[in-house]
Design a protein around this motif. Structure first.
Motif, short mmCIF file in Angstrom:
data_model
loop_
_atom_site.label_atom_id
_atom_site.label_comp_id
_atom_site.label_asym_id
_atom_site.label_seq_id
_atom_site.Cartn_x
_atom_site.Cartn_y
_atom_site.Cartn_z
N VAL A 156 0.84 -1.19 0.00
CA VAL A 156 0.00 0.00 0.00
C VAL A 156 0.88 1.24 0.00
CG1 VAL A 156 -1.75 1.26 1.34
CG2 VAL A 156 -1.83 -1.24 1.20
N GLY A 157 0.48 2.23 -0.73
CA GLY A 157 1.26 3.46 -0.80
C GLY A 157 1.25 4.24 0.48
N GLY A 158 2.07 5.30 0.52
CA GLY A 158 2.12 6.14 1.69
C GLY A 158 2.89 5.50 2.82
N ALA A 159 2.73 6.06 4.02
CA ALA A 159 3.50 5.60 5.18
C ALA A 159 2.60 5.33 6.37
CB ALA A 159 4.54 6.65 5.55
N ASP A 160 1.33 4.99 6.12
CA ASP A 160 0.41 4.76 7.23
C ASP A 160 0.53 3.36 7.80
OD1 ASP A 160 -2.29 6.69 5.71
OD2 ASP A 160 -0.65 7.30 7.04
N LEU A 161 0.95 2.40 6.98
CA LEU A 161 1.01 1.02 7.41
C LEU A 161 2.44 0.60 7.65
CD1 LEU A 161 -1.52 -0.57 4.86
CD2 LEU A 161 -1.99 0.69 6.98
N GLN A 162 2.67 -0.22 8.67
CA GLN A 162 4.02 -0.73 8.90
C GLN A 162 4.48 -1.54 7.69
OE1 GLN A 162 4.61 -2.85 12.56
NE2 GLN A 162 4.09 -1.09 13.84
N ASP A 163 5.68 -1.25 7.25
CA ASP A 163 6.25 -1.90 6.05
C ASP A 163 5.42 -1.62 4.81
OD1 ASP A 163 6.98 -4.78 8.07
OD2 ASP A 163 8.21 -3.03 7.65
N SER A 164 4.48 -0.66 4.89
CA SER A 164 3.58 -0.33 3.78
C SER A 164 2.82 -1.56 3.30
CB SER A 164 4.39 0.27 2.61
OG SER A 164 4.98 1.48 3.00
N ALA A 165 2.55 -2.48 4.20
CA ALA A 165 1.99 -3.77 3.78
C ALA A 165 0.73 -4.10 4.56
CB ALA A 165 3.02 -4.87 3.97
N ALA A 166 -0.14 -4.84 3.91
CA ALA A 166 -1.32 -5.41 4.54
C ALA A 166 -1.43 -6.85 4.05
CB ALA A 166 -2.58 -4.63 4.20
N THR A 167 -2.24 -7.65 4.72
CA THR A 167 -2.46 -9.03 4.32
C THR A 167 -3.95 -9.23 4.09
OG1 THR A 167 -0.63 -9.72 5.75
CG2 THR A 167 -2.11 -11.44 4.97
N LEU A 168 -4.28 -9.82 2.96
CA LEU A 168 -5.67 -10.19 2.67
C LEU A 168 -5.81 -11.69 2.91
CD1 LEU A 168 -6.34 -8.27 -0.67
CD2 LEU A 168 -7.10 -7.65 1.61
N ILE A 169 -6.73 -12.05 3.78
CA ILE A 169 -6.99 -13.46 4.07
C ILE A 169 -8.44 -13.77 3.76
CG2 ILE A 169 -6.98 -15.30 5.80
CD1 ILE A 169 -4.82 -13.90 7.29
N SER A 170 -8.65 -14.88 3.08
CA SER A 170 -10.01 -15.33 2.78
C SER A 170 -10.26 -16.61 3.57
CB SER A 170 -10.16 -15.59 1.28
OG SER A 170 -11.43 -16.14 0.99
N TYR A 171 -11.09 -16.50 4.60
CA TYR A 171 -11.40 -17.66 5.43
C TYR A 171 -12.58 -18.41 4.83
CZ TYR A 171 -8.74 -15.05 8.96
OH TYR A 171 -7.78 -14.35 9.63
N SER A 172 -12.44 -19.70 4.72
CA SER A 172 -13.60 -20.50 4.33
C SER A 172 -14.62 -20.41 5.45
CB SER A 172 -13.21 -21.96 4.13
OG SER A 172 -12.31 -22.08 3.07
N SER A 173 -15.88 -20.54 5.07
CA SER A 173 -16.94 -20.49 6.07
C SER A 173 -17.35 -21.92 6.39
CB SER A 173 -18.13 -19.70 5.52
OG SER A 173 -19.18 -19.70 6.45
N PRO A 174 -17.47 -22.26 7.67
CA PRO A 174 -17.81 -23.64 8.03
C PRO A 174 -19.14 -24.11 7.44
CG PRO A 174 -17.09 -22.42 9.96
CD PRO A 174 -17.23 -21.43 8.85
N ASN A 175 -20.09 -23.18 7.23
CA ASN A 175 -21.38 -23.59 6.70
C ASN A 175 -21.47 -23.37 5.20
OD1 ASN A 175 -21.51 -20.86 6.49
ND2 ASN A 175 -23.18 -20.58 7.98
N ASP A 176 -20.31 -23.17 4.58
CA ASP A 176 -20.22 -23.15 3.12
C ASP A 176 -21.13 -22.10 2.47
OD1 ASP A 176 -20.41 -25.60 0.45
OD2 ASP A 176 -18.87 -24.15 0.99
#
Lengths: 151, 706
Positions: free
Chosen positions: B121-141
């Motif tokens: 991510v641009g700018g200096a708001d985030l540490q290391d200018s990085a974020a993580t996107l995680i997609s969790y499966s849903s137990p009930n599909d």
């Protein structure tokens, strides 16, 4: 004076003055070559001497935190990772073993006291949480990272 | 509560009220070292000619929030072209498609991948200018749950706080029925649990070592028995108290039995006295709580938020497949406080402020951590980044130029080039360049400051600071790259940029980003020779290999907390800054031929691991601050030089640290996976095959797993 016996005795609390060895234990204090203290921590009650490499493995106890679910003190077994002592010189006293480390620092294994002794007691209580297999895995002092519970 | 973040305010010295002509800007001695007056560098470069219909190289003008953000080439007819390096200002300009994005933002992160995918991510708001996107499966599909996870820099927190209408500002007392769980008063008063526990600890200590039970241990047991029996015998004891005493009595009987049969049952096969928790009473009581007032309309443009105890996403990891799933509501408790924020349209956020979570007491990495949750379903990757703008944070992909600046900074740090005179001077000039640009902005836009209060002036100052930094970016990169190049033997910056080892785009490995070192890329023969016959190894305790490989990554404790497979309990941020343990994985340099037994992971081809600007090491275990980010770390014993690391004593107590961890099934696949038994080998092979992995590092897994 055999340094291994002295270290084992210190870790086990043989120097206790209450008659109960679990009331005593050991701490590790390391000084920079300048004499300034670099590190201080209680030691878990196990060690392993890797004779072929002339290295002593110990497990310093990094202070734990409170589990908000239970209110009890828990430890990160990843934080309390095994550490090694490789020395160029060793001196043994009745209740202290002093290692001049290969990197120039000076480390002492000596009776735990004050906050370190309190931490050791909390660690002993935490051992009750662990399975016997988890305890044994810790005592083997072979892992570079801990996986599973309390990682 | 108000803002608990640090609000910085920089006061700028009064400047002339007329714009300075280039010749009037003072140039410090030595600034023309490269035959180029720095003032010339302040003249904006003309925008490049943009063929019709082409996305061009410019950062596009912002588009309204809610529209998809394209991380790659943009053909959006709604965007306008603006001069290069002129940034958005996240205070009032929503996200923009970034055709020059260093890394594209995925529209839909892969479902069930525990480590997630990194976003730059641009700018200096985030540490290391990085974020993580995680997609969790849903137990009930019913569709995955996509979440953006990141940590704000402490300076950025004030921006987020300014976006919230904190409901804690209006508190009212409310009578609520509540279930309580707690120990009985008689238990706490008489310390019954503590007496029993003390006996258990002492008995186990003896049983484990095969020692006779001494008198003091028997005294502990007798004392506990007596105290519990007192409750049993008391005619006034309530049913709950009798139930409690009965539970403890059963525990004590178990201890007595183990004493009586000591040696008959091995300690690890049932001989150990098990632990039980304190007996707790469950009941319904009426209590008074201070609750946020019923929802009024939040002030215009501010987001509704509530305060609650801190928590973490409680995800589940399938032990066989490593797939991650989450039901959308389960959360594990953590120490500290957090805000829950409604972003509207089904989006929510959770934020743990620095000020409400002390460094010494909070779980590692909790402070400043932000979660943004999308509505259930797939395809919200771009929108999750866009939503950062709702919180007044920069919300666009990092541009290639920004990435190159980060790449240069990381290589300067990793290669120790900061002390080189030319580099030192170039960095100082780059900072000075920004100052001059900032002053120029001030001259031109001073009228905007009229009538603003303190906080507004601070925000305006930050906005100009961002603009000044961005407008100088290309020139700063050129200046510093030139200095770096000539300091390490290249003719000029262009030659360095054209060299095989120069790659300013980070690699997405595992769920994080790694930045390569151009010195490794340009010096392969020497490094290969230095590392010949050497390996990097990582030992694990028995039974862990399959679990590690199922997630696909050898992840640091911090990363595992993000993934939801480590609670982060028991380690404070203070401790980690000292030990460096939670943010890195530890490895050791060994002679390859001497590495034969498991369980451990082995890289006989370690160059692919050390080609990482975050790698550092010690020739032998160094006590004290080891984390290079800690001001007390030893500068004499620590090295980041892969040539020196290759020469480490190949005994067993050197240490090599890699930030975040390694991608075991891809880029950083080990050359050997040494198992402790044939059963473990069978399990590891089964885990890999279930993930569709037939080869690691180009070799069949039957050869790798040994």
């Amino acid at each position: 004076m055999d340094w291994k016996s002295t270290v084992h005795g210190l870790l086990g609390g043989a120097h206790t003055n209450t008659g109960d060895e679990t009331d005593a234990g050991a701490q590790l204090v390391v000084d920079h070559p300048t004499g300034e203290e670099a590190y201080r921590a209680a030691l878990a009650r196990h060690c392993r001497w890797e004779e072929a490499q002339d290295v002593l493995w110990v497990r310093p106890i990094v202070p734990g935190g409170t589990d908000p679910e239970t209110g009890e003190k828990v430890y990160s077994l990843s934080a309390c990772r095994r550490r090694s002592l490789a020395w160029t010189r060793l001196r043994v006293y009745e209740s202290q073993v002093v290692f001049t480390l290969a990197n120039g620092q000076v480390a002492r294994i000596e009776p735990a006291q004050g906050p370190e002794l309190d931490e050791l007691r909390a660690w002993d209580a935490f051992q009750l949480e662990l399975t016997a297999q988890e305890e044994q895995a810790l005592e083997e002092l072979r892992e570079d990272s801990w996986w599973g519970r309390y990682a | 509560m108000g803002s608990s973040g640090k609000t910085t305010h920089t006061t700028y010295t009064t400047a002339p009220t007329y714009p300075l002509a280039p010749e009037e800007i003072e140039v410090e001695e030595g600034q023309a070292a490269w035959g180029e007056d720095i003032t010339e560098l302040l003249i904006p470069e003309p925008p490049p000619a943009v063929p019709e219909g082409s996305p061009g190289e410019a950062v596009a003008e912002a588009v309204p929030q809610g529209q998809d953000q394209e991380g790659g080439v943009s053909g959006d007819a709604q965007t306008e072209q603006v001069p290069p390096d002129v940034p958005e200002t996240s205070l009032d300009v929503p996200s923009a498609p970034v055709p020059d994005a260093a890394l594209p933002i995925p529209a839909a992160p892969p479902e069930g991948v525990a480590a997630g995918v990194p976003v730059l991510v641009g700018g200096a708001d985030l540490q290391d200018s990085a974020a993580t996107l995680i997609s969790y499966s849903s137990p009930n599909d019913t569709g995955p749950r996509e979440v953006l996870l990141t940590t704000l820099t402490e300076d950025a927190e004030a921006k987020l706080m300014d976006a919230l209408a904190l409901s804690e500002e209006k508190l009212i007392p409310v009578q609520v029925q509540e279930e309580i769980n707690g120990r009985l008063p008689v238990d706490e008063d008489k310390q019954l649990y503590e007496k029993c526990s003390k006996a258990a600890i002492s008995i186990n200590h003896r049983l484990k070592n095969g020692q006779p039970i001494p008198a003091h241990t028997l005294d502990y047991l007798a004392t506990a028995k007596g105290a519990v029996q007192e409750v049993v015998d008391n005619p006034d004891s309530t049913q709950d108290e009798l139930a409690m005493a009965g539970t403890y009595k059963q525990w004590l009987d178990g201890m007595q039995h183990r004493i009586d049969t000591a040696g008959q049952v091995p300690y690890d096969q049932g001989g150990k006295v098990p632990k039980i928790g304190p007996y707790e009473h469950t009941g319904t009581v009426t209590v008074t709580k201070m609750m946020p007032s019923p929802s009024d309309e939040p002030a215009s443009g501010l987001l509704a938020a509530t305060v609650r105890d801190a928590s973490r996403i409680k995800a589940s990891i399938d032990p066989d497949t490593g797939a991650t799933s989450w039901d959308g509501t389960s959360r594990s408790k953590a120490n500290g406080k957090e805000y829950k924020i409604d972003l509207g349209e089904g989006y929510t956020a959770v934020y743990r402020p620095y000020g409400a979570n002390s460094e010494g007491k909070s779980e590692y990495s909790l402070r400043g951590q932000l979660e943004i949750h999308a509505p259930q379903g797939s395809g919200h990757g771009h929108d999750l980044v866009t939503r950062l703008g709702d919180l007044h944070l920069v919300n666009r992909a990092m541009t290639s130029k920004e990435a190159e600046w980060t790449y240069l900074a990381n290589n300067i740090d990793a290669q120790g080039l900061g002390s080189k005179p030319k580099v030192k001077e170039a960095l100082a000039q780059a900072a000075h360049m920004e100052e001059l640009q900032l002053q120029e902005l001030f001259h031109t836009n001073a009228h905007q400051a009229v009538g603003l209060d303190g906080d507004q002036l601070s925000g305006l100052a930050k906005k100009w600071q961002i603009e000044a930094a961005a407008s100088c970016l290309s020139k700063k990169v050129r200046l510093v790259r030139e200095a770096v190049a000539t300091s390490v033997g290249f003719t000029d910056g262009a030659e360095l940029a054209a060299s095989a080892g120069y790659d300013p785009t980070p690699k997405a490995t595992g769920g994080w980003l790694t930045w390569g070192r151009f010195d490794l890329g340009n010096n392969k023969p020497a490094l290969a020779q230095a590392w010949k016959g050497k390996a990097l190894t990582h030992n694990v305790h028995g039974g862990s290999l399959a679990a590690i490989l199922s997630t696909g990554v050898l992840a640091s404790t911090e990363r595992r907390a993000t993934m939801g497979i480590s609670s982060g309990l028991g380690m404070s941020e203070h401790d980690d800054k000292y030990t460096g343990g939670a943010s890195s994985v530890f490895m050791r340099v060994r002679n390859s031929a001497h590495v034969k037994t498991g369980p451990q992971l082995v890289w006989d081809d370690p160059l692919k691991v050390v080609n990482n600007t975050s790698v550092y090491g010690y020739n032998s275990d160094h006590f004290g601050a080891v984390n290079p980010d800690h001001h007390l770390h030893s500068t004499t014993k620590l090295t980041k030089d892969p040539l020196k690391i290759a020469k480490f004593n190949t005994g067993i107590n050197n240490e090599v640290m890699v930030r975040h961890g390694l991608d075991l099934l891809g880029e950083h696949a080990p050359s050997r996976i040494l198992c402790s038994s044939s059963q473990e080998r069978t399990k590891v092979l089964a885990v890999l095959k279930a993930k569709g992995i037939e080869h690691l590092g180009g070799k069949p897994i039957d050869q790798v797993v040994q």
